[in-house]
Write a protein that holds these residues in place. Structure first.
Motif, mmCIF file in Angstrom:
data_model
loop_
_atom_site.group_PDB
_atom_site.id
_atom_site.type_symbol
_atom_site.label_atom_id
_atom_site.label_comp_id
_atom_site.label_asym_id
_atom_site.label_seq_id
_atom_site.Cartn_x
_atom_site.Cartn_y
_atom_site.Cartn_z
ATOM 1 N N HIS B 171 0.823 -1.203 0.000
ATOM 2 C CA HIS B 171 0.000 0.000 0.000
ATOM 3 C C HIS B 171 0.861 1.259 0.000
ATOM 4 O O HIS B 171 0.530 2.250 -0.629
ATOM 5 C CB HIS B 171 -0.927 0.020 1.218
ATOM 6 C CG HIS B 171 -1.730 1.295 1.303
ATOM 7 N ND1 HIS B 171 -2.747 1.584 0.421
ATOM 8 C CD2 HIS B 171 -1.635 2.364 2.123
ATOM 9 C CE1 HIS B 171 -3.254 2.762 0.707
ATOM 10 N NE2 HIS B 171 -2.605 3.267 1.729
ATOM 11 N N TRP B 174 2.213 2.544 -3.514
ATOM 12 C CA TRP B 174 1.097 3.107 -4.269
ATOM 13 C C TRP B 174 0.676 4.445 -3.667
ATOM 14 O O TRP B 174 0.460 5.432 -4.374
ATOM 15 C CB TRP B 174 -0.065 2.104 -4.263
ATOM 16 C CG TRP B 174 -1.403 2.734 -4.060
ATOM 17 C CD1 TRP B 174 -2.127 2.778 -2.909
ATOM 18 C CD2 TRP B 174 -2.175 3.441 -5.041
ATOM 19 N NE1 TRP B 174 -3.289 3.455 -3.100
ATOM 20 C CE2 TRP B 174 -3.349 3.878 -4.403
ATOM 21 C CE3 TRP B 174 -1.982 3.742 -6.390
ATOM 22 C CZ2 TRP B 174 -4.331 4.602 -5.069
ATOM 23 C CZ3 TRP B 174 -2.964 4.474 -7.048
ATOM 24 C CH2 TRP B 174 -4.121 4.892 -6.396
ATOM 25 N N SER B 175 0.569 4.458 -2.354
ATOM 26 C CA SER B 175 0.065 5.639 -1.683
ATOM 27 C C SER B 175 1.018 6.819 -1.866
ATOM 28 O O SER B 175 0.598 7.948 -2.110
ATOM 29 C CB SER B 175 -0.129 5.332 -0.199
ATOM 30 O OG SER B 175 -0.634 6.455 0.456
ATOM 31 N N ALA B 176 2.318 6.536 -1.772
ATOM 32 C CA ALA B 176 3.295 7.610 -1.944
ATOM 33 C C ALA B 176 3.194 8.185 -3.351
ATOM 34 O O ALA B 176 3.204 9.408 -3.547
ATOM 35 C CB ALA B 176 4.695 7.071 -1.695
ATOM 36 N N LEU B 177 3.046 7.289 -4.332
ATOM 37 C CA LEU B 177 2.950 7.773 -5.717
ATOM 38 C C LEU B 177 1.686 8.612 -5.902
ATOM 39 O O LEU B 177 1.699 9.650 -6.548
ATOM 40 C CB LEU B 177 2.951 6.582 -6.675
ATOM 41 C CG LEU B 177 4.290 5.832 -6.742
ATOM 42 C CD1 LEU B 177 4.150 4.554 -7.559
ATOM 43 C CD2 LEU B 177 5.377 6.735 -7.331
ATOM 44 N N ALA B 178 0.580 8.149 -5.307
ATOM 45 C CA ALA B 178 -0.660 8.903 -5.425
ATOM 46 C C ALA B 178 -0.526 10.262 -4.755
ATOM 47 O O ALA B 178 -0.966 11.286 -5.279
ATOM 48 C CB ALA B 178 -1.806 8.112 -4.805
ATOM 49 N N THR B 179 0.104 10.258 -3.599
ATOM 50 C CA THR B 179 0.272 11.518 -2.881
ATOM 51 C C THR B 179 1.142 12.486 -3.682
ATOM 52 O O THR B 179 0.939 13.689 -3.655
ATOM 53 C CB THR B 179 0.914 11.255 -1.505
ATOM 54 O OG1 THR B 179 0.008 10.446 -0.759
ATOM 55 C CG2 THR B 179 1.184 12.538 -0.760
#
Lengths: 249, 219, 646
Positions: B171, B174-179
């Motif tokens: 997670h 993915w989350s870092a990229l989304a952020t």
């Protein structure tokens, strides 16, 4: 069919609330969830008991007024608004737990009714394009690539119901905020205020005591209008861009 | 918001570190000399511009700062989320399905487990204060000694911890990229797949060393 | 008949300038007095309602510098029922180069309204329509676009040019959100003060001028009085008098009815639009009806079996045993005839016993041909969200089984009487959008409600209200003023009465019964006998309501039953006036069909020599016969003739 309901009852914002169990008989499968609550309320009223308060208005899934958490899921088992959820999604004998949206930014006013004024204040902070009446150029002055117009539209379909906040483990209002940022940010008319808009809206979002987004995705999973999760990434991108360009307002 | 970015940026730094770290670990298959030389070279990195172990210490400081920043933003977001929810739900259920949610639901406690593991890991293989199979000045020997079959519980602890790291990364990446703004509707699935892939590669990469020792492939 | 009402003096619109219709709006804007920008801050305006007409007016007046206070009963201004409009908004842009013009939109609207609207108003509406689209695009409303990046248009209900702008099936939502954002911008700027969850329950009239309103805070129950130099009602229509309608559950007549009781004339209350494409009623528990955009009629074909009581699966009924009755009766317009005609035709075939679905109250809307012709993906792209909605509500898949539709109450053309300035007969009381009666005559064309709401709010009212405000600011009032106190007292005592009846029947049970009476006798077809019966039964039911209604709880809390009770009480009074209006108008026109007045082949028959007027009703005391004031209608441009869509 017969249903057992466990409903959150709370007299007003200061009172303590509790779950109360009711039996609802003769529920028809074509009834909407709210019509089933109407049946309960008619019965309660006739028996001299205070009916359950819940927000609702258009009952066709577009005004965004209704919304309760049903068995732990915002708007219940179908991906739609509570008013468009029908009893055919349940079985005879089911016990259904009904709770209000839970978020500090959405205080409970009574029973299942919450105050979502925080959403309006996020829009006030910058969720608009400054176009005073009468100042507009011809509508065809600015052709907009269809892909941009479509993406703007997808984001613009948000109905402000608050399910994203209710479902988010962090009680974050980021999908709502991001939908507006993306809607306006995709359009040429929205460019002049784009950087300032995202900064101001996110600041207001944080000030309203919403939680932070950690990209879990529950919001998009319950969103009755299917607002895509990538709007949040768009918001982040716009925000980083704005901060990098020194727009700290 | 700043918290999220801090979380993402520090997360990315830590992931890059893990990739390098994994690369180093895999040297173990090159034999004792290669492995020990590699770890020695780490200390000579940047010489003579930097003093001995200088680069390493810079990396260590950056890593420590990243861990602290990462943990700080996690705790801050956690407490903010608790406050933001207010009253808890009587029933909670994921709309995404339980398996999709497992990685996200374990981010916080998983993070705590990872921190504890890292402390143990440093005491074990870096400072060698904990030395189940006997201390040594050779990193290779420390490794081999530590994961002997009779210390199966050490291996088991490593395996579980590395799996926790993997889950965290699934997670987390993915989350870092989304952020950081990388997500787009069309990219959403590829990004999820990529972060899962990196998580799996890292997990496997880190498990290879210790397991090979335990099962006698590396002696 | 005369015992039911009294005929009074005629009424006239004094504000519309004479001369060529094309120049009247310019002339009026020029003759209207202006207010110096520096003085606007000292002038205050109350706006009730935040739909298209209300939000756009409040935002625009705020921008102009007036001190605006806005009220809505919902928890946010964004939820007003304009949001549910699906199909589109008309504008005479002629982007399609298909012969459209301001004059043609004007002509279509006057004709579509069956010659019961004012030429001056309708012409202005058509002129302003062009600016609305510009304004909305500038605000970021994401209208549908073509690949070239330009705006897309479609033709819509009863016209032969493509002048309807749309945003998928959510045009109302997108326009309202545009207006809402403009409003929120002004709230942030401090020019508009917003009160959500506040319901207007009384108008304050002082020395003959509208000077404020009494509202109830729906959370705390507090009764508050707010004052201003002018009051704008943008509170929508009264379709919920029928209980079942496509209106939102909260839509009500209270704001306009209270103003009517204080002296504002009510124009053409019986002009109700019954929309032909709604999802049929499925059971007694039903709380509202859902409309499906009329745009469906562009590609769907409407039919019923030729055989009475044919219960076969529609897919098994062969082509030659189907009656595509609209295409048969109206070959020129086919499935695209105006709403009133399509609705009545559906009623007729169902009355003949050829209706389909439960209770025989439905007709098929079939997309099989369209799917064959355009392919399923094209149909999905165009109508997907409507099909999904249908499937969600009925549990049937419209790609496979024809949809069932039936007419439902949708819009009310009647409303408070206003002059060209949108001012009612109470000076200082302005009425915009569906709440007024002015632009649609006896029948509204599709995609014209959004146009009118925004025309009134963005462009008309902000240019006419200054003429009135230029005489202000008026004397400062406070809550101790005797007229204000009396208004607040009246509100309190009504609430006390409702709470103290403690009878045996719920508010909803009364509302449902009232709705049945109205639908049966004052719905799609009206007769003298039926209307007389309805009036009698409404009066009996109203008496029973006030002696047997059960409203629990108190005033000092969020009490939804109490809110509803007040609204239903006003619906009772309105219902009677609607029936009296329908009874007195012994002709058929637009949405008003009197069985006594039809042509040989069953079409509406107008009597222009007798009824070419607006019926503006004056309140004359509860239960007392109302006073009828006629405003004669003159047609200088569009020749009055029987509508024909054959």
């Amino acid at each position: 069919m017969n249903i057992t309901l466990r409903v959150w009852r709370q007299k007003n914002s200061d009172a303590e609330g509790r779950m109360v169990t009711y039996k609802v008989e003769d529920v028809e499968t074509d009834m909407s969830f709210l019509e089933m609550l109407d049946v309960l309320n008619e019965k309660l009223t006739t028996a001299g008991e205070d009916p359950v308060a819940f927000d609702h208005d258009c009952r066709e899934g577009i005004c965004g007024a209704c919304g309760v958490v049903i068995d732990g899921v915002a708007h219940g088992p179908e991906t739609t608004t509570t008013c468009q959820l029908h009893m055919r999604s349940f079985k005879d004998g089911d016990t259904i737990t009904v709770e209000p949206w839970r978020a500090k930014a959405f205080p409970v006013l009574k029973d299942l009714v919450v105050d979502r004024g925080s959403f309006d204040r996020i829009i006030q902070a910058g969720g608009y394009i400054s176009a005073p009446t009468g100042t507009a150029p011809d509508a065809h002055a600015n052709p907009i690539p269809k892909a941009d117009a479509d993406r703007a539209f997808d984001a613009a379909t948000c109905i402000g119901c608050g399910a994203c906040v209710a479902a988010c483990p962090n009680a974050s209002g980021m999908l709502f905020t991001a939908a507006k940022v993306t809607h306006l940010g995709m359009l040429p008319q929205g460019q002049p205020e784009r950087a300032a808009r995202v900064v101001k809206m996110v600041n207001q979002h944080d000030e309203e005591d919403f939680g932070g987004c950690t990209n879990i995705g529950e919001c998009a999973a319950v969103c009755p209008k299917g607002i895509p999760l990538d709007t949040i990434s768009q918001l982040n991108k716009d925000l980083l861009g704005a901060l990098a360009s020194g727009n700290l307002d | 918001m700043a918290l999220k970015s801090l979380m993402a940026v520090t997360g990315v730094i830590l992931v890059l570190f893990l990739l390098a770290h994994m690369y180093g670990n895999l040297m173990v298959f090159g034999g004792q000399q290669a492995f020990d030389e590699y770890s020695h070279h780490l200390r000579e990195l940047g010489e003579p511009m930097l003093p001995h172990s200088g680069a390493l210490w810079i990396i260590r400081v950056v890593l420590l700062a990243s861990v602290l920043g990462h943990a700080y933003s996690a705790v801050a977001l956690w407490s903010r989320a608790k406050k933001a929810r207010g009253h808890r739900y009587a029933v909670t259920k994921s709309a995404q399905g339980a398996s999709a949610r497992y990685a996200t639901q374990t981010m916080r406690w998983g993070g705590v487990v990872i921190v504890l593991f890292v402390v143990f890991h440093i005491l074990h293989l870096t400072t060698n204060d904990i030395a189940p199979g006997g201390a040594s000045t050779s990193p290779y020997e420390r490794l081999v000694n530590g994961f002997q079959p009779e210390f199966w519980y050490v291996t088991l602890f490593y395996v579980l911890s590395v799996l926790a790291v993997g889950l965290h990364l699934r997670h987390g990446i993915w989350s870092a990229l989304a952020t950081l703004g990388a997500n787009k509707a069309k990219r959403e699935r590829p990004l999820h797949a990529a972060s899962t892939l990196i998580a799996v590669v890292l997990t496997v990469g880190f498990l290879l060393g210790p397991l090979s020792v335990t099962f006698g492939l590396v002696e | 008949m005369t015992e039911l009402y009294i005929e009074g003096d005629p009424v006239r619109d004094e504000k519309a300038p004479a001369g060529p219709v094309q120049e009247r709006w310019d002339k009026r804007r020029f003759s209207a007095k202006l207010v110096n920008p520096a003085n606007r801050r000292k002038l205050s305006v109350i706006v009730v309602g935040t739909g298209l007409a209300g939000a756009s007016a409040a935002a625009t007046l705020g921008e102009a510098g007036y001190e605006v206070t806005s009220f809505c009963y919902q928890d946010s201004p964004r939820r007003a029922h304009s949001i549910a409009a699906q199909g589109g908004i008309n504008a005479a842009k002629n982007y399609r180069n298909d012969g459209d013009s301001i004059y043609r939109l004007f002509y279509d609207t006057v004709k579509g309204g069956d010659f019961r609207s004012r030429e001056s108003n309708v012409y202005r509406l058509s002129q302003v329509s062009v600016e609305i689209i510009d304004q909305c695009v500038a605000q970021g409303v994401p209208f549908a676009r073509e690949y070239g990046g330009l705006l897309d248009n479609r033709s819509f209900g009863g016209v032969q040019v493509s002048r309807t702008f749309y945003a998928r099936g959510q045009t109302g939502q997108q326009l309202l959100i545009g207006a809402y954002q403009a409003l929120e911008r002004q709230i942030a700027a401090g020019t508009v003060q917003m009160h959500t969850r506040h319901e207007m329950l009384e108008l304050v009239v002082k020395d003959g001028r509208a000077r404020g309103i009494v509202v109830r805070d729906m959370v705390s129950g507090e009764i508050e009085t707010h004052f201003a130099d002018a009051v704008v009602l943008a509170s929508g229509g009264y379709g919920n008098v029928f209980f079942l309608s496509t209106n939102a559950m909260g839509c009500n007549v209270t704001a306009t009815w209270r103003a009517h009781r204080k002296g504002a004339l009510f124009g053409n209350p019986c002009f109700t639009q019954i929309h032909p494409t709604c999802i049929p009623v499925s059971g007694e528990y039903q709380s509202k009806l859902t409309l499906m955009s009329e745009s469906l009629r562009n590609d769907g074909r409407i039919w019923v079996p030729k055989e009475h009581g044919d219960k076969r699966d529609p897919r098994e009924i062969p082509e030659d045993e189907r009656d595509y009755y609209l295409e048969r009766i109206y070959p020129a317009f086919g499935n695209l005839v105006p709403r009133d005609i399509a609705s009545r035709a559906a009623k007729n075939v169902c009355d003949e016993g050829r209706g389909v679905g439960p209770g025989g109250l439905g007709v098929y809307l079939d997309f099989a041909d369209a799917i064959k012709r355009m392919g399923r993906p094209a149909v999905e792209a165009k109508y997907g969200n409507l099909f999904d909605m249908y499937q969600r509500i009925t549990g049937e898949n419209p790609y496979e089984v024809p949809m069932r539709i039936y007419p439902a109450v949708h819009y009310t053309m009647g409303g408070l009487w206003v002059d060209y300035d949108l001012q009612s007969t109470i000076p200082g009381l302005f009425v915009t959008g569906e709440a007024n009666f002015s632009d649609h005559g006896a029948n509204r064309l599709g995609a014209s409600a959004l146009m009118q709401g925004l025309a009134d709010g963005y462009f008309v009212l902000p240019n006419t209200i200054n003429d009135y405000l230029s005489a202000g600011p008026f004397e400062k009032l406070d809550a101790d003023d005797p007229d204000a106190r009396e208004a607040a007292e009246a509100v309190r005592s009504r609430i006390d009465t409702l709470l103290s009846v403690d009878g045996s029947r719920t508010v909803d049970s009364f509302h449902k019964e009232l709705g049945h009476i109205m639908w049966d006798y004052c719905g799609m077809e009206r007769t003298e006998e039926g209307l007389r019966k309805a009036i009698e039964r409404i009066r009996e039911l109203r008496t029973e309501f006030w002696s047997d209604v059960k409203v629990l709880g108190g005033n000092e809390e969020l009490n939804q039953a109490l809110e509803k009770a007040g609204r239903v009480a006003d619906f009772f009074e309105l219902a009677e006036l609607m029936c009296i209006d329908a009874l007195h108008r012994n002709e058929s026109c637009g949405g008003h069909f009197r069985a006594e007045s039809q042509t040989e082949d069953g079409e509406a028959l107008r009597h222009d020599d007798t009824y070419a007027y607006v019926a503006a009703w004056e309140f004359n005391g509860t239960g007392a016969p109302p006073i009828l004031h006629k405003e004669e209608l003159e047609y200088e441009y569009v020749e009055m003739k029987q509508r024909s869509y054959k």
